[in-house]
Design a protein around this motif. Structure first.
Motif, PDB file in Angstrom:
ATOM      1  N   LEU A   1     -35.012 -61.499 -74.217  1.00 60.28           N
ATOM      2  CA  LEU A   1     -35.948 -62.367 -74.956  1.00 60.28           C
ATOM      3  C   LEU A   1     -35.230 -63.371 -75.851  1.00 60.28           C
ATOM      4  CD1 LEU A   1     -38.518 -59.614 -76.059  1.00 60.28           C
ATOM      5  CD2 LEU A   1     -38.811 -61.271 -74.205  1.00 60.28           C
ATOM      6  N   GLY A   2     -33.912 -63.208 -75.963  1.00 61.46           N
ATOM      7  CA  GLY A   2     -33.172 -64.091 -76.862  1.00 61.46           C
ATOM      8  C   GLY A   2     -33.386 -63.750 -78.328  1.00 61.46           C
ATOM      9  N   TYR A   3     -33.684 -62.490 -78.607  1.00 61.88           N
ATOM     10  CA  TYR A   3     -33.877 -62.029 -79.980  1.00 61.88           C
ATOM     11  C   TYR A   3     -32.577 -61.407 -80.500  1.00 61.88           C
ATOM     12  CZ  TYR A   3     -39.060 -62.214 -79.587  1.00 61.88           C
ATOM     13  OH  TYR A   3     -40.366 -62.592 -79.443  1.00 61.88           O
ATOM     14  N   VAL A   4     -32.532 -61.222 -81.814  1.00 64.95           N
ATOM     15  CA  VAL A   4     -31.397 -60.537 -82.415  1.00 64.95           C
ATOM     16  C   VAL A   4     -31.691 -59.036 -82.424  1.00 64.95           C
ATOM     17  CG1 VAL A   4     -30.129 -60.189 -84.572  1.00 64.95           C
ATOM     18  CG2 VAL A   4     -30.717 -62.501 -83.840  1.00 64.95           C
ATOM     19  N   TYR A   5     -30.695 -58.248 -82.041  1.00 67.43           N
ATOM     20  CA  TYR A   5     -30.877 -56.795 -82.021  1.00 67.43           C
ATOM     21  C   TYR A   5     -30.331 -56.174 -83.306  1.00 67.43           C
ATOM     22  CZ  TYR A   5     -29.778 -51.941 -81.078  1.00 67.43           C
ATOM     23  OH  TYR A   5     -29.656 -50.595 -81.199  1.00 67.43           O
TER      24      TYR A   5
ATOM     25  N   ASP B   1     -38.956 -39.523 -67.426  1.00 66.21           N
ATOM     26  CA  ASP B   1     -38.870 -39.696 -65.979  1.00 66.21           C
ATOM     27  C   ASP B   1     -38.686 -41.151 -65.571  1.00 66.21           C
ATOM     28  OD1 ASP B   1     -39.300 -36.916 -65.484  1.00 66.21           O
ATOM     29  OD2 ASP B   1     -41.417 -37.241 -65.975  1.00 66.21           O
ATOM     30  N   LEU B   2     -38.213 -41.976 -66.492  1.00 73.69           N
ATOM     31  CA  LEU B   2     -38.051 -43.396 -66.182  1.00 73.69           C
ATOM     32  C   LEU B   2     -36.572 -43.783 -66.185  1.00 73.69           C
ATOM     33  CD1 LEU B   2     -40.856 -44.984 -68.440  1.00 73.69           C
ATOM     34  CD2 LEU B   2     -41.014 -44.356 -66.026  1.00 73.69           C
ATOM     35  N   THR B   3     -36.229 -44.754 -65.351  1.00 76.23           N
ATOM     36  CA  THR B   3     -34.876 -45.311 -65.406  1.00 76.23           C
ATOM     37  C   THR B   3     -34.834 -46.347 -66.535  1.00 76.23           C
ATOM     38  OG1 THR B   3     -35.398 -47.148 -63.941  1.00 76.23           O
ATOM     39  CG2 THR B   3     -34.648 -45.109 -62.884  1.00 76.23           C
ATOM     40  N   ILE B   4     -33.622 -46.761 -66.880  1.00 76.72           N
ATOM     41  CA  ILE B   4     -33.471 -47.775 -67.930  1.00 76.72           C
ATOM     42  C   ILE B   4     -34.261 -49.034 -67.570  1.00 76.72           C
ATOM     43  CG2 ILE B   4     -31.798 -49.341 -69.013  1.00 76.72           C
ATOM     44  CD1 ILE B   4     -29.769 -47.074 -68.928  1.00 76.72           C
ATOM     45  N   ASP B   5     -34.144 -49.466 -66.313  1.00 74.29           N
ATOM     46  CA  ASP B   5     -34.845 -50.688 -65.912  1.00 74.29           C
ATOM     47  C   ASP B   5     -36.355 -50.535 -66.002  1.00 74.29           C
ATOM     48  OD1 ASP B   5     -32.612 -52.210 -65.545  1.00 74.29           O
ATOM     49  OD2 ASP B   5     -32.394 -51.726 -63.417  1.00 74.29           O
ATOM     50  N   GLU B   6     -36.849 -49.333 -65.683  1.00 68.19           N
ATOM     51  CA  GLU B   6     -38.300 -49.115 -65.770  1.00 68.19           C
ATOM     52  C   GLU B   6     -38.776 -49.168 -67.221  1.00 68.19           C
ATOM     53  OE1 GLU B   6     -39.087 -46.370 -61.783  1.00 68.19           O
ATOM     54  OE2 GLU B   6     -38.404 -45.399 -63.624  1.00 68.19           O
ATOM     55  N   VAL B   7     -37.963 -48.629 -68.124  1.00 72.31           N
ATOM     56  CA  VAL B   7     -38.350 -48.667 -69.541  1.00 72.31           C
ATOM     57  C   VAL B   7     -38.350 -50.113 -70.046  1.00 72.31           C
ATOM     58  CG1 VAL B   7     -37.816 -47.868 -71.867  1.00 72.31           C
ATOM     59  CG2 VAL B   7     -37.379 -46.366 -69.930  1.00 72.31           C
ATOM     60  N   ILE B   8     -37.310 -50.861 -69.647  1.00 68.34           N
ATOM     61  CA  ILE B   8     -37.238 -52.266 -70.062  1.00 68.34           C
ATOM     62  C   ILE B   8     -38.466 -53.020 -69.543  1.00 68.34           C
ATOM     63  CG2 ILE B   8     -35.963 -54.435 -69.736  1.00 68.34           C
ATOM     64  CD1 ILE B   8     -33.399 -52.693 -69.677  1.00 68.34           C
ATOM     65  N   ASP B   9     -38.801 -52.808 -68.275  1.00 70.97           N
ATOM     66  CA  ASP B   9     -39.980 -53.467 -67.707  1.00 70.97           C
ATOM     67  C   ASP B   9     -41.234 -53.131 -68.485  1.00 70.97           C
ATOM     68  OD1 ASP B   9     -38.600 -54.722 -65.761  1.00 70.97           O
ATOM     69  OD2 ASP B   9     -39.243 -53.416 -64.094  1.00 70.97           O
ATOM     70  N   ALA B  10     -41.385 -51.836 -68.811  1.00 67.98           N
ATOM     71  CA  ALA B  10     -42.578 -51.402 -69.549  1.00 67.98           C
ATOM     72  C   ALA B  10     -42.687 -52.160 -70.871  1.00 67.98           C
ATOM     73  CB  ALA B  10     -42.521 -49.890 -69.786  1.00 67.98           C
ATOM     74  N   ILE B  11     -41.568 -52.300 -71.555  1.00 71.55           N
ATOM     75  CA  ILE B  11     -41.611 -52.958 -72.864  1.00 71.55           C
ATOM     76  C   ILE B  11     -41.825 -54.467 -72.722  1.00 71.55           C
ATOM     77  CG2 ILE B  11     -40.246 -53.477 -74.932  1.00 71.55           C
ATOM     78  CD1 ILE B  11     -39.173 -50.617 -74.696  1.00 71.55           C
ATOM     79  N   ILE B  12     -41.159 -55.062 -71.752  1.00 69.22           N
ATOM     80  CA  ILE B  12     -41.358 -56.503 -71.536  1.00 69.22           C
ATOM     81  C   ILE B  12     -42.834 -56.772 -71.179  1.00 69.22           C
ATOM     82  CG2 ILE B  12     -40.757 -58.476 -70.038  1.00 69.22           C
ATOM     83  CD1 ILE B  12     -38.494 -57.905 -71.922  1.00 69.22           C
ATOM     84  N   ASN B  13     -43.427 -55.871 -70.392  1.00 66.64           N
ATOM     85  CA  ASN B  13     -44.849 -56.023 -70.049  1.00 66.64           C
ATOM     86  C   ASN B  13     -45.743 -55.935 -71.274  1.00 66.64           C
ATOM     87  OD1 ASN B  13     -44.762 -56.536 -67.317  1.00 66.64           O
ATOM     88  ND2 ASN B  13     -44.669 -54.353 -66.775  1.00 66.64           N
ATOM     89  N   ILE B  14     -45.401 -55.005 -72.169  1.00 68.47           N
ATOM     90  CA  ILE B  14     -46.185 -54.869 -73.402  1.00 68.47           C
ATOM     91  C   ILE B  14     -46.100 -56.177 -74.199  1.00 68.47           C
ATOM     92  CG2 ILE B  14     -46.260 -53.708 -75.645  1.00 68.47           C
ATOM     93  CD1 ILE B  14     -45.312 -51.127 -74.103  1.00 68.47           C
ATOM     94  N   VAL B  15     -44.896 -56.714 -74.290  1.00 70.71           N
ATOM     95  CA  VAL B  15     -44.696 -57.938 -75.078  1.00 70.71           C
ATOM     96  C   VAL B  15     -45.376 -59.135 -74.398  1.00 70.71           C
ATOM     97  CG1 VAL B  15     -42.953 -59.555 -75.927  1.00 70.71           C
ATOM     98  CG2 VAL B  15     -42.564 -57.092 -76.096  1.00 70.71           C
ATOM     99  N   LYS B  16     -45.188 -59.255 -73.093  1.00 75.58           N
ATOM    100  CA  LYS B  16     -45.804 -60.387 -72.383  1.00 75.58           C
ATOM    101  C   LYS B  16     -47.329 -60.266 -72.389  1.00 75.58           C
ATOM    102  CE  LYS B  16     -42.003 -62.398 -70.839  1.00 75.58           C
ATOM    103  NZ  LYS B  16     -41.467 -63.427 -71.716  1.00 75.58           N
ATOM    104  N   GLY B  17     -47.795 -59.017 -72.239  1.00 79.51           N
ATOM    105  CA  GLY B  17     -49.237 -58.788 -72.239  1.00 79.51           C
ATOM    106  C   GLY B  17     -49.897 -59.208 -73.537  1.00 79.51           C
ATOM    107  N   GLY B  18     -49.120 -59.173 -74.609  1.00 76.71           N
ATOM    108  CA  GLY B  18     -49.684 -59.492 -75.916  1.00 76.71           C
ATOM    109  C   GLY B  18     -49.556 -60.957 -76.292  1.00 76.71           C
ATOM    110  N   GLU B  19     -49.016 -61.755 -75.389  1.00 72.47           N
ATOM    111  CA  GLU B  19     -48.802 -63.165 -75.757  1.00 72.47           C
ATOM    112  C   GLU B  19     -50.011 -64.042 -75.477  1.00 72.47           C
ATOM    113  OE1 GLU B  19     -45.205 -64.395 -73.834  1.00 72.47           O
ATOM    114  OE2 GLU B  19     -43.977 -63.806 -75.572  1.00 72.47           O
TER     115      GLU B  19
END
Ligand code: C5P
Length: 219
Positions: A27-31, A201-219
């Motif tokens: 997302l280009g955010y600071v961690y 039961d999720l891979t790293i990529d699946e967790v990232i997708d889930a979170i990106i979806n939450i963020v995109k869904g809220g835009e």
């Protein structure tokens, strides 16, 4: 416009920092790894032979302590690179005692809020959504079973050539969660409005997708 905040809280070794760093990158955010800040304070106290229960002395020490986090997950304590040193078992074993002190929490919270004023941030920790930035745009509570968390930490240690024992790791994780959840000041607890992501039961990529979806869904 005010900067955006994604808060990721949850118990020890749930994969928060791996995920938070990747999401921030995408997302280009600071961690901001707030656990690293508590760990740095703990390391300094241990190095100076300060009793981790001695809140007053730690508070004084903290006043002239600089902690700098870089976006590639490096941690500098008073200018020195302590990225590896803060992951030592001795630090993990003492960090909950140090982080329970009200003065330590107030001071680190002040610094954490400061980061979020100037940048869009993904911030991970224990009390970000409940206490540090309760107005966060997105709140994730990331968990996994203690067995899975211990196993992941075990695998990670093996990769980094750190000798360890699975059962001991499991016990350390449980003890730390217990201490963090039962302390008086801003304990580890799910914010009412946080979205739970169970990563067992999720891979790293699946967790990232889930979170990106939450963020995109809220835009
Ligand atoms: O995230 P990590 O496991 O590195 O955090 C280390 C410790 O720092 C936690 O076990 C907890 O005691 C403390 N911590 C905290 N509040 C935060 C982040 C970490 O009390 N926001």
């Amino acid at each position: 416009v005010r900067s955006k905040v994604i808060a990721i809280d949850g118990p020890a070794a749930a994969g928060k920092s791996t995920i938070a760093q990747k999401v921030a990158q995408m997302l280009g955010y600071v961690y901001i790894d707030t656990g690293a800040m508590y760990r740095a304070v703990t390391l300094k106290a241990l190095n100076q032979n300060i009793d981790v229960e001695d809140e007053e002395t730690i508070a004084k020490m903290l006043q002239d302590t600089s902690i700098r986090l870089t976006n590639d997950k490096k941690v500098f304590l008073d200018g020195e690179d302590v990225t590896d040193a803060i992951r030592q078992p001795i630090v993990s074993q003492n960090v909950s005692a140090v982080s329970a002190h009200k003065f330590v929490r107030d001071e680190l919270k002040r610094r954490q809020i400061e980061y979020a004023k100037t940048d869009n941030v993904v911030m991970d920790g224990r009390d970000i959504g409940t206490n540090v930035l309760p107005d966060a745009d997105y709140k994730i509570f990331m968990t996994a079973s203690v067995e899975v968390r211990a196993q992941r930490r075990y695998d990670e240690n093996l990769r980094r050539n750190i000798p360890c024992d699975l059962e001991t790791l499991k016990q350390e994780i449980q003890t730390r969660d217990e201490l963090d959840s039962t302390r008086k000041h801003s304990p580890l607890i799910k914010a009412e409005d946080a979205i739970v992501v169970d990563t067992s039961d999720l891979t790293i990529d699946e967790v990232i997708d889930a979170i990106i979806n939450i963020v995109k869904g809220g835009e």
